[in-house]
Scaffold this motif. Structure first.
Motif, mmCIF file in Angstrom:
data_model
loop_
_atom_site.group_PDB
_atom_site.id
_atom_site.type_symbol
_atom_site.label_atom_id
_atom_site.label_comp_id
_atom_site.label_asym_id
_atom_site.label_seq_id
_atom_site.Cartn_x
_atom_site.Cartn_y
_atom_site.Cartn_z
ATOM 1 N N VAL A 121 -130.010 -78.024 90.866
ATOM 2 C CA VAL A 121 -130.097 -79.466 90.616
ATOM 3 C C VAL A 121 -129.373 -79.828 89.328
ATOM 4 O O VAL A 121 -128.810 -80.925 89.208
ATOM 5 C CB VAL A 121 -131.573 -79.915 90.564
ATOM 6 C CG1 VAL A 121 -131.701 -81.350 90.082
ATOM 7 C CG2 VAL A 121 -132.211 -79.771 91.949
ATOM 8 N N HIS A 122 -129.357 -78.928 88.351
ATOM 9 C CA HIS A 122 -128.671 -79.216 87.093
ATOM 10 C C HIS A 122 -127.181 -79.441 87.300
ATOM 11 O O HIS A 122 -126.543 -80.173 86.524
ATOM 12 C CB HIS A 122 -128.898 -78.088 86.078
ATOM 13 C CG HIS A 122 -128.341 -76.772 86.501
ATOM 14 N ND1 HIS A 122 -128.945 -75.972 87.457
ATOM 15 C CD2 HIS A 122 -127.224 -76.096 86.111
ATOM 16 C CE1 HIS A 122 -128.229 -74.880 87.620
ATOM 17 N NE2 HIS A 122 -127.186 -74.929 86.826
ATOM 18 N N MET A 123 -126.616 -78.858 88.372
ATOM 19 C CA MET A 123 -125.193 -79.065 88.628
ATOM 20 C C MET A 123 -124.893 -80.490 89.059
ATOM 21 O O MET A 123 -123.781 -80.992 88.837
ATOM 22 C CB MET A 123 -124.698 -78.065 89.681
ATOM 23 C CG MET A 123 -124.670 -76.623 89.203
ATOM 24 S SD MET A 123 -123.677 -76.361 87.703
ATOM 25 C CE MET A 123 -122.042 -76.837 88.261
ATOM 26 N N PHE A 136 -122.600 -73.104 86.010
ATOM 27 C CA PHE A 136 -123.000 -72.640 87.343
ATOM 28 C C PHE A 136 -123.796 -71.337 87.230
ATOM 29 O O PHE A 136 -123.259 -70.284 86.865
ATOM 30 C CB PHE A 136 -121.785 -72.429 88.238
ATOM 31 C CG PHE A 136 -122.166 -72.081 89.645
ATOM 32 C CD1 PHE A 136 -122.481 -73.072 90.560
ATOM 33 C CD2 PHE A 136 -122.248 -70.754 90.053
ATOM 34 C CE1 PHE A 136 -122.857 -72.750 91.855
ATOM 35 C CE2 PHE A 136 -122.632 -70.424 91.349
ATOM 36 C CZ PHE A 136 -122.939 -71.431 92.250
ATOM 37 N N ARG A 137 -125.076 -71.427 87.546
ATOM 38 C CA ARG A 137 -125.942 -70.252 87.515
ATOM 39 C C ARG A 137 -127.224 -70.576 88.265
ATOM 40 O O ARG A 137 -127.672 -71.721 88.253
ATOM 41 C CB ARG A 137 -126.276 -69.850 86.076
ATOM 42 C CG ARG A 137 -127.105 -70.887 85.315
ATOM 43 C CD ARG A 137 -126.872 -70.781 83.820
ATOM 44 N NE ARG A 137 -127.833 -71.550 83.040
ATOM 45 C CZ ARG A 137 -127.731 -72.851 82.781
ATOM 46 N NH1 ARG A 137 -126.730 -73.563 83.284
ATOM 47 N NH2 ARG A 137 -128.640 -73.445 82.023
ATOM 48 N N LYS A 138 -127.806 -69.580 88.906
ATOM 49 C CA LYS A 138 -129.087 -69.752 89.583
ATOM 50 C C LYS A 138 -130.250 -69.327 88.691
ATOM 51 O O LYS A 138 -131.405 -69.627 88.991
ATOM 52 C CB LYS A 138 -129.097 -68.959 90.894
ATOM 53 C CG LYS A 138 -128.083 -69.481 91.908
ATOM 54 C CD LYS A 138 -128.143 -68.698 93.216
ATOM 55 C CE LYS A 138 -127.133 -69.253 94.216
ATOM 56 N NZ LYS A 138 -127.147 -68.496 95.491
ATOM 57 N N GLU A 139 -129.916 -68.612 87.626
ATOM 58 C CA GLU A 139 -130.912 -68.228 86.636
ATOM 59 C C GLU A 139 -130.191 -67.971 85.311
ATOM 60 O O GLU A 139 -128.985 -67.734 85.295
ATOM 61 C CB GLU A 139 -131.683 -66.979 87.075
ATOM 62 C CG GLU A 139 -130.799 -65.768 87.321
ATOM 63 C CD GLU A 139 -131.589 -64.560 87.794
ATOM 64 O OE1 GLU A 139 -132.832 -64.583 87.664
ATOM 65 O OE2 GLU A 139 -130.970 -63.603 88.276
ATOM 66 N N HIS A 141 -124.286 -76.974 77.774
ATOM 67 C CA HIS A 141 -125.074 -76.096 78.629
ATOM 68 C C HIS A 141 -126.279 -76.889 79.123
ATOM 69 O O HIS A 141 -127.218 -77.145 78.369
ATOM 70 C CB HIS A 141 -125.543 -74.878 77.826
ATOM 71 C CG HIS A 141 -125.688 -73.641 78.640
ATOM 72 N ND1 HIS A 141 -126.268 -72.482 78.156
ATOM 73 C CD2 HIS A 141 -125.329 -73.353 79.921
ATOM 74 C CE1 HIS A 141 -126.246 -71.556 79.081
ATOM 75 N NE2 HIS A 141 -125.694 -72.055 80.159
ATOM 76 N N ALA A 142 -126.251 -77.300 80.380
ATOM 77 C CA ALA A 142 -127.335 -78.105 80.946
ATOM 78 C C ALA A 142 -128.572 -77.247 81.181
ATOM 79 O O ALA A 142 -128.472 -76.054 81.491
ATOM 80 C CB ALA A 142 -126.891 -78.749 82.253
ATOM 81 N N SER A 160 -129.100 -89.486 82.390
ATOM 82 C CA SER A 160 -128.426 -89.060 83.619
ATOM 83 C C SER A 160 -127.098 -89.784 83.747
ATOM 84 O O SER A 160 -126.968 -90.944 83.360
ATOM 85 C CB SER A 160 -129.292 -89.356 84.847
ATOM 86 O OG SER A 160 -128.585 -89.032 86.046
ATOM 87 N N ALA A 161 -126.115 -89.082 84.299
ATOM 88 C CA ALA A 161 -124.804 -89.683 84.550
ATOM 89 C C ALA A 161 -124.612 -90.057 86.014
ATOM 90 O O ALA A 161 -123.547 -90.532 86.402
ATOM 91 C CB ALA A 161 -123.705 -88.717 84.117
ATOM 92 N N GLU A 162 -125.636 -89.867 86.839
ATOM 93 C CA GLU A 162 -125.498 -90.118 88.273
ATOM 94 C C GLU A 162 -125.439 -91.618 88.574
ATOM 95 O O GLU A 162 -126.056 -92.436 87.889
ATOM 96 C CB GLU A 162 -126.648 -89.448 89.019
ATOM 97 C CG GLU A 162 -126.614 -87.919 88.875
ATOM 98 C CD GLU A 162 -127.821 -87.237 89.478
ATOM 99 O OE1 GLU A 162 -127.841 -87.080 90.716
ATOM 100 O OE2 GLU A 162 -128.745 -86.879 88.733
#
Length: 389
Positions: free
Chosen positions: A301-303, A338-341, A293-294, A118-120
């Motif tokens: 949450v991946h964003m 950026f995607r929801k699916e 591509h995460a 994680s980079a957070e």
């Protein structure tokens, strides 16, 4: 702490990333300690490991290059004959069998909860913090991989670095190895790999058409290849078996590569599109331009992970590189992810700036890789923590 035995637990779900990371760690510990350290890797299943390691067989227990690999079922069935290890690594919050833990509470010394990369920011506060077990003997600690000196770092294994050096010194040889059917000069071609989740790459092909050189894309993995197959239904391509041609763009569908082969090819090409965690780190360490591509997560949450990485790379790169180029690359990473699916709908991303700024991106990511290799080496950090414990 003087330790003679190490057990690494890994629960494979539906991808190669978890076992890929565990495999690297096990190999590096073995290389560092040789016969002075006995290493066992306990897996819930073998299919993914067989895919990335040609020496692995469908056996409940086997020794590969000095490391013992055991299935979890075999461990449980034969727990009465097993001694637990001095040090235990619990990879990615997997469930260690209760039968094993009951013995480990009395016999083992250190349990490391190896978390996902994680980079957070918050991970620095949790890194190496104790997770109370309420026991006198066995102690458990969080280990948080990341992109900063204060985090647990990235897996920078010596075997990968050796491969990188060898490939860069013999780039033409390795390109011919994986492009044996291409009777062309590679020196004036732009060559990249594409390994992704579902994605509509029509905008990528349109950007590549604008370049003044021929391009070779090496398409890896079923999801990436199927994504291109869907595109081919709407454009006119020449079909040469596993290779397709669209104008001056060649697209070669690659057979499955084991871990060592993948490391060779990503170091030989000019850029890499990667997915997940393990290939993401490998792309960073090559020092070549890349797009990540995460793994898709609910509620975007991946964003958060993408934004965290953007912040970390910007902190380091902005001191010596063009902030405008950095910001354009950051925008591409955001739009690409950026995607929801996972769908084959065309996304927000535009690739023109990636190729327009390619030389600067080469310089940026070479510098970043040097920093990560020298200052954020997870293998060195985790070994130091265990030895000092």
């Amino acid at each position: 702490m003087d330790f003679k035995t190490l057990d690494i637990f890994c629960e494979v779900i539906d991808n190669y990333g978890d076992i890929g990371v565990v495999y690297r760690i096990a190999k590096e510990f073995k290389k560092s300690f040789n016969d002075s350290l006995e290493i066992r890797v306990i897996l819930n299943r073998l299919d993914e490991f067989i895919a990335i390691n040609k020496n692995c067989e469908k056996k409940e227990i086997q020794n590969i290059n000095g490391i013992t690999y055991i299935t979890k079922d075999f461990l449980i069935k034969n727990i009465c004959t097993f001694e637990t290890s001095d040090v235990i690594i619990e990879a990615f919050g997997c469930n260690i069998p209760n039968e094993y833990m009951e013995i480990a509470k009395e016999k083992s010394k250190l349990l490391i909860n190896l978390e996902y990369l994680s980079a957070e920011d918050w991970i620095e506060d949790f890194h190496l913090q104790e997770s109370p077990l309420g026991l006198k003997g066995l102690k458990k600690y969080f280990y948080m991989p990341g992109f900063t000196k204060k985090s647990g770092g990235l897996i920078v294994d010596s075997l990968f670095l050796k491969t990188k050096e060898t490939v860069l010194q013999n780039k033409g040889k390795y390109l011919k190895k994986y492009l044996e059917n291409f009777e062309i000069d590679f020196s004036d071609k732009l060559i990249g790999t594409v390994f992704s989740y579902e994605k509509n790459f029509t905008p990528l092909l349109e950007s590549l058409k604008k370049l003044d050189k021929e391009v070779i894309l090496l398409i890896m993995g079923e999801k990436s290849q199927q994504s291109f197959v869907e595109i081919f239904k709407n454009i006119s391509v020449e079909n040469f078996g596993k290779t397709y041609k669209y104008g001056k763009i060649y697209m070669k569908f690659m057979d499955f590569l084991n871990q060592e082969e993948y490391e060779e090819i990503i170091n030989a090409v000019d850029f890499n599109f990667v997915r997940g965690e393990d290939s993401f780190v490998r792309a960073l360490l090559t020092g070549k331009p890349f797009i990540w591509h995460a793994y898709l997560q609910d509620e975007l949450v991946h964003m958060d992970k993408v934004e965290g990485f953007i912040e970390r790379q910007t902190e380091y790169l902005r001191e010596n590189h063009d902030i405008k180029v950095i910001e354009k690359q950051n925008k591409l990473l955001r739009d690409y992810n950026f995607r929801k699916e996972n769908t084959l709908e065309i996304g927000l991303e535009e690739y023109d700036e990636f190729f327009k700024n390619f030389k600067e991106l080469q310089s940026m990511y070479f510098d970043y890789s040097e920093f990560l290799i020298s200052e954020c080496n997870l293998i060195n950090k985790i070994k130091k923590f265990i030895v000092k414990y």
